[in-house]
Structures are given as C-alpha cells and as structure tokens.
Design a protein around this motif. Sequence first.
Motif, PDB file in Angstrom:
ATOM      1  N   ARG A   1       0.838  -1.201   0.000  1.00 44.32           N
ATOM      2  CA  ARG A   1       0.000   0.000   0.000  1.00 44.32           C
ATOM      3  C   ARG A   1       0.878   1.258   0.000  1.00 44.32           C
ATOM      4  O   ARG A   1       0.680   2.171  -0.804  1.00 44.32           O
ATOM      5  CB  ARG A   1      -0.931  -0.003   1.207  1.00 44.32           C
TER       6      ARG A   1
ATOM      7  N   LEU B   1       0.975   3.918  -3.068  1.00 43.82           N
ATOM      8  CA  LEU B   1       0.573   5.310  -2.850  1.00 43.82           C
ATOM      9  C   LEU B   1       1.699   6.262  -3.234  1.00 43.82           C
ATOM     10  O   LEU B   1       1.456   7.327  -3.802  1.00 43.82           O
ATOM     11  CB  LEU B   1       0.120   5.526  -1.411  1.00 43.82           C
TER      12      LEU B   1
ATOM     13  N   ALA C   1       1.734   6.445  -6.966  1.00 42.95           N
ATOM     14  CA  ALA C   1       0.587   7.195  -7.494  1.00 42.95           C
ATOM     15  C   ALA C   1       0.789   8.696  -7.385  1.00 42.95           C
ATOM     16  O   ALA C   1       0.132   9.460  -8.086  1.00 42.95           O
ATOM     17  CB  ALA C   1      -0.690   6.774  -6.771  1.00 42.95           C
TER      18      ALA C   1
ATOM     19  N   LEU D   1      -2.136  11.409  -7.573  1.00 45.18           N
ATOM     20  CA  LEU D   1      -3.408  10.814  -7.997  1.00 45.18           C
ATOM     21  C   LEU D   1      -4.256  10.480  -6.769  1.00 45.18           C
ATOM     22  O   LEU D   1      -3.749   9.896  -5.808  1.00 45.18           O
ATOM     23  CB  LEU D   1      -3.177   9.511  -8.767  1.00 45.18           C
TER      24      LEU D   1
ATOM     25  N   PHE E   1      -6.168   8.168  -4.708  1.00 54.61           N
ATOM     26  CA  PHE E   1      -6.074   6.713  -4.754  1.00 54.61           C
ATOM     27  C   PHE E   1      -6.218   6.170  -3.346  1.00 54.61           C
ATOM     28  O   PHE E   1      -5.525   6.606  -2.431  1.00 54.61           O
ATOM     29  CB  PHE E   1      -4.692   6.355  -5.336  1.00 54.61           C
TER      30      PHE E   1
ATOM     31  N   LEU F   1      -6.477   2.418  -1.155  1.00 46.89           N
ATOM     32  CA  LEU F   1      -6.235   0.979  -1.284  1.00 46.89           C
ATOM     33  C   LEU F   1      -6.754   0.238  -0.069  1.00 46.89           C
ATOM     34  O   LEU F   1      -6.562   0.679   1.066  1.00 46.89           O
ATOM     35  CB  LEU F   1      -4.733   0.710  -1.445  1.00 46.89           C
TER      36      LEU F   1
ATOM     37  N   GLY G   1      -8.294  -1.098  -5.310  1.00 47.62           N
ATOM     38  CA  GLY G   1      -7.924   0.304  -5.472  1.00 47.62           C
ATOM     39  C   GLY G   1      -9.137   1.131  -5.825  1.00 47.62           C
ATOM     40  O   GLY G   1      -9.915   0.750  -6.703  1.00 47.62           O
TER      41      GLY G   1
ATOM     42  N   ARG H   1     -10.696   4.841  -7.052  1.00 44.82           N
ATOM     43  CA  ARG H   1     -10.425   6.108  -7.733  1.00 44.82           C
ATOM     44  C   ARG H   1     -11.735   6.898  -7.793  1.00 44.82           C
ATOM     45  O   ARG H   1     -12.815   6.320  -7.715  1.00 44.82           O
ATOM     46  CB  ARG H   1      -9.869   5.877  -9.132  1.00 44.82           C
TER      47      ARG H   1
ATOM     48  N   TYR I   1      -3.627   6.094 -13.906  1.00 40.79           N
ATOM     49  CA  TYR I   1      -3.469   4.977 -12.969  1.00 40.79           C
ATOM     50  C   TYR I   1      -2.737   3.824 -13.647  1.00 40.79           C
ATOM     51  O   TYR I   1      -1.887   3.175 -13.042  1.00 40.79           O
ATOM     52  CB  TYR I   1      -4.832   4.507 -12.441  1.00 40.79           C
TER      53      TYR I   1
ATOM     54  N   LEU J   1      -8.907  -2.106  -9.736  1.00 42.87           N
ATOM     55  CA  LEU J   1      -9.143  -0.663  -9.674  1.00 42.87           C
ATOM     56  C   LEU J   1     -10.590  -0.394 -10.064  1.00 42.87           C
ATOM     57  O   LEU J   1     -11.025  -0.754 -11.173  1.00 42.87           O
ATOM     58  CB  LEU J   1      -8.192   0.073 -10.616  1.00 42.87           C
TER      59      LEU J   1
ATOM     60  N   GLU K   1     -14.198   4.337  -6.246  1.00 42.39           N
ATOM     61  CA  GLU K   1     -14.361   4.330  -4.792  1.00 42.39           C
ATOM     62  C   GLU K   1     -15.803   4.693  -4.448  1.00 42.39           C
ATOM     63  O   GLU K   1     -16.337   5.683  -4.946  1.00 42.39           O
ATOM     64  CB  GLU K   1     -13.403   5.324  -4.137  1.00 42.39           C
TER      65      GLU K   1
END
Length: 129
Positions: free
Chosen positions: A13, A17, A20, A23, A25, A27, A48, A50, A59, A97, A100
Amino acid sequence: PQAAWATAFADERARLLAAAGSLPFVLEHVGSTAVPNLPAKPILDLLGGRPPDAAVAPYVSALGAAGYRHRGAHGIAGRDYFVRDDDTGRRTHHLHLVVEGGALWTAQLAFRDYLRAHPLRAAAYAALK
C-alpha cells in the motif's frame, strides 16, 4: 499467517501510494488473505479506489511503473484489473481498480467485512472454495 499478509499489504500500500503521487487513490486489502484463518493462495489482493470522474490512463501509467500489468476489465465491467509477478514469473499480486464508493467497491468490502465478522460463515465459504 495473517500477520504476514497484513504486513505485506501495508508495505505494498505504501509503495503504491508513493507511485501514485498526487493521484487520488485509496487501497484496501481484500480477498482470502484479508480474512483471518481463511485458506488462501499466496497472492495479495488489493482493491484500489479512484474518483468516478478520474481518467484511468494515469493509474495505468503509475501502476505500470510500479510493476503491475494492466489486463483491462478482465470480464468484470467497471473494473480495471492489474497483475504483478515476482522475478521468477510467479504471480504475487492482484489489483482491482474501481470507482471508490461504487457498487464494485462496496460489494468487495462488504463481503470481506462479513467474512471477518462471521468466522463460521468464513469457514463455510472456505469449504466451498
């Protein structure tokens, strides 16, 4: 052992991160390695998240730089699936991914949390696997 999987997730993780960068993101640890006492293949599953309006391409680039190969939806609409192998070619990580807070996000976390909260149901699930 469960503690080893939790540590492996925390390490991955943090690595992802960092990869990323800016971004947005999130997890989560999902799959069998995220549920205590559930038999599991030695593959770490990550979920993940987004934002719904975020383009997927950044991503794909960030995860690709972190050693993940993009496999597209891989049979599940609304998901971008990524895999990572070790130096010998053995699969070590799956990353799903999704948006979220969306349906796939919510379902994955609800299933994980249900199995964590109900060990007898987790054992029954393990017997089906």
